[in-house]
Design an enzyme around this catalytic site. Structure first.
Site, PDB file in Angstrom:
ATOM      1  N   ARG A 165      14.030 -32.077   1.643  1.00 19.05           N
ATOM      2  CA  ARG A 165      15.050 -32.758   0.821  1.00 19.05           C
ATOM      3  C   ARG A 165      14.594 -32.934  -0.622  1.00 19.05           C
ATOM      4  NH1 ARG A 165      15.314 -37.995  -0.114  1.00 19.05           N
ATOM      5  NH2 ARG A 165      14.368 -38.610   1.855  1.00 19.05           N
TER       6      ARG A 165
ATOM      7  N   TYR B 142      37.864 -27.591 -13.251  1.00 23.37           N
ATOM      8  CA  TYR B 142      38.118 -27.617 -11.805  1.00 23.37           C
ATOM      9  C   TYR B 142      38.597 -29.022 -11.393  1.00 23.37           C
ATOM     10  CZ  TYR B 142      36.907 -28.079  -6.908  1.00 23.37           C
ATOM     11  OH  TYR B 142      36.945 -28.365  -5.583  1.00 23.37           O
TER      12      TYR B 142
ATOM     13  N   ASP C  10      29.840 -25.268 -17.589  1.00 19.43           N
ATOM     14  CA  ASP C  10      30.081 -24.751 -16.245  1.00 19.43           C
ATOM     15  C   ASP C  10      30.475 -23.286 -16.409  1.00 19.43           C
ATOM     16  OD1 ASP C  10      31.182 -23.901 -13.839  1.00 19.43           O
ATOM     17  OD2 ASP C  10      31.975 -25.875 -13.322  1.00 19.43           O
TER      18      ASP C  10
ATOM     19  N   LYS D 243      30.705 -19.392  -5.518  1.00 17.79           N
ATOM     20  CA  LYS D 243      31.607 -18.368  -6.058  1.00 17.79           C
ATOM     21  C   LYS D 243      30.856 -17.039  -6.249  1.00 17.79           C
ATOM     22  CE  LYS D 243      34.675 -21.604  -5.952  1.00 17.79           C
ATOM     23  NZ  LYS D 243      34.038 -22.874  -6.020  1.00 17.79           N
TER      24      LYS D 243
HETATM   25  N1  PLP Z   1      33.124 -25.489 -10.986  1.00 17.88           N
HETATM   26  C1  PLP Z   1      34.133 -24.622 -10.867  1.00 17.88           C
HETATM   27  C2  PLP Z   1      34.575 -23.837 -12.060  1.00 17.88           C
HETATM   28  C3  PLP Z   1      34.786 -24.459  -9.635  1.00 17.88           C
HETATM   29  O1  PLP Z   1      35.803 -23.585  -9.524  1.00 17.88           O
HETATM   30  C4  PLP Z   1      34.345 -25.216  -8.515  1.00 17.88           C
HETATM   31  C5  PLP Z   1      34.991 -25.097  -7.186  1.00 17.88           C
HETATM   32  O2  PLP Z   1      36.025 -24.493  -7.030  1.00 17.88           O
HETATM   33  C6  PLP Z   1      33.295 -26.119  -8.698  1.00 17.88           C
HETATM   34  C7  PLP Z   1      32.692 -26.219  -9.936  1.00 17.88           C
HETATM   35  C8  PLP Z   1      32.774 -26.947  -7.555  1.00 17.88           C
HETATM   36  O3  PLP Z   1      31.974 -26.131  -6.745  1.00 17.88           O
HETATM   37  P1  PLP Z   1      31.704 -26.389  -5.163  1.00 17.88           P
HETATM   38  O4  PLP Z   1      32.983 -26.125  -4.444  1.00 17.88           O
HETATM   39  O5  PLP Z   1      30.597 -25.434  -4.868  1.00 17.88           O
HETATM   40  O6  PLP Z   1      31.260 -27.825  -5.061  1.00 17.88           O
END
Ligand code: PLP
Length: 388
Positions: A55, A107, A179, A204
């Site tokens: 962890r 998101y 991001d 992704k």
């Molecule tokens: N950032 C983006 C651009 C996303 O599209 C997503 C999820 O769809 C996330 C962060 C969050 O990722 P996770 O689903 O792996 O927690």
């Protein structure tokens, strides 16, 4: 000479193994034993590197994926998490407590965390969209610690200027986190453009097969050091089994993403010519508003695009439901092509006015291009667009 991206994807972080395994073995153990208390304390107190407790991230398979993740973004360090949201949460709780600005669309989970949940902990957050972004200077003067944004954004594929935003934020004493999930490290490396942190939902493109959930945060050793304690005690470290699966996927990342870039460009160009399509949002199209900036700060335009059907939301639903090769599912970045209608999924919770403010019409469909042949994907879209 620094090895190229494809070489780093295959070799960076891989552990030498006594049995000759060409890649890091999967250590599924939760704890590691020591010959003496003195040896244990050397690791606990950080005097020597070593494995201790999974962890904490002190596990060889986790450490190995973190070296690979850092090398993809040219970062000094990376922490791997059990999801993209876990990476964001640890970053926000460590470096965002003075206040966070979110620029542009993001998101839905990120927006909920910023708009609803972090303010419950007394963390000031400011969500600036479109023309509001001119208020960045004013908002920054209120004392903000962290500026966060996605580029390209979801689902309108807006391109934000990483270098310019980093310069302005640094001048105001704020750190910058990008991001970069939609771009992947193949198409964009924000640290080289001045950002302090890069976040990926590895669920992704880095995972790439819609079969794992993970996240990553990359940056300098100094800025990442305090994030480690938050991850340890929130308990959001990546599992070694997932770290091994993620490493397996990253070894093929450049070939996948470059193919997805090329297929997305072909699909975007075909949709531009389709009489039933009103708009195509794709940074690789010369007329797209963010095209020039994308050309400057990206090495490829990505595998994501959005198309707006001529008509209303019901017409777009009809097209989504008629697609056969594209699966109707709300993720992205995998080998299989997916379609989502943002007003029914990612942006369902917003009012129609709020969606309009974000440039998201109900007739918009977001496409995540996989590894099928471009001609088959275009044929599928063409047949779906032939609705009565
Ligand atoms: N950032 C983006 C651009 C996303 O599209 C997503 C999820 O769809 C996330 C962060 C969050 O990722 P996770 O689903 O792996 O927690």
């Amino acid at each position: 000479m620094k090895p190229g991206l494809s070489t780093r994807c295959v070799h960076a972080g891989e552990l030498e193994d006594a049995h000759g395994s060409p890649h890091t073995p999967t250590y599924t153990t939760t704890t590691f034993k020591f010959n003496s208390t003195a040896d244990l304390l050397d690791v606990v107190d950080g005097r020597k590197p070593g494995s201790l407790y999974t962890r904490y991230g002190l596990n060889p398979t986790v450490a190995s994926i973190e070296q690979k993740l850092a090398s993809l973004e040219g970062a000094e360090a990376a922490w791997a998490f059990c999801s993209g949201m876990a990476a964001e949460t640890a970053l926000f709780l460590t470096h965002g407590r003075k206040g966070i600005v979110c620029l542009g669309d993001a998101y839905g989970g990120t927006l909920e965390l910023l708009a609803t949940q972090l303010p419950l902990l007394g963390i000031p957050t400011h969500l600036l969209l479109g023309s509001d972004m001119s208020r960045l200077d004013e908002v920054m003067s209120q004392g903000v610690g962290l500026v966060f944004f996605e580029t390209p954004t979801n689902p309108a594929l807006e391109i934000l200027d990483i270098h310019a935003i980093a310069k302005l934020s640094h001048a105001n004493g704020a750190l910058v986190a990008v991001d970069s999930t939609f771009a992947s490290p193949v198409n964009q490396t924000p640290l080289a453009l001045g950002a302090d942190f890069v976040i990926h939902s590895c669920t992704k493109y880095l995972g790439g097969h819609s079969d794992l959930t993970a996240g990553a945060l990359m940056g300098s050793t100094e800025l990442l050091a305090p994030v480690w304690n938050w991850r340890k005690n929130l308990g959001t470290t990546i599992a070694p089994e997932i770290a091994a699966l993620l490493a397996r996927s990253i070894r093929t990342l450049p070939v996948r993403v470059r193919q997805q870039n090329a297929t997305a460009q072909a699909v975007a160009e075909a949709m531009m010519r389709h009489p039933r399509i009103a708009r195509v949002l794709y940074p690789g199209l010369p007329d797209f508003p963010g095209h020039a900036l994308a050309k400057k700060q990206m090495a490829g335009f990505g595998g994501m695009l959005s198309i707006e059907v001529k008509g209303n939301g019901e017409d777009a639903t009809r097209v989504a439901d008629r697609l056969k090769l594209f699966a109707l599912a709300p993720s992205l970045g995998g080998v299989e092509s997916l379609v989502t209608q943002p007003c029914t999924t990612t942006h369902h919770g917003l009012t129609p006015e709020e969606r309009t403010r974000r440039g998201i019409s109900d007739a918009l469909l977001r496409l995540s291009i996989g590894l099928e042949d471009a001609d088959d994907l275009i044929a599928d879209l063409n047949q779906a667009l032939e609705y009565e």
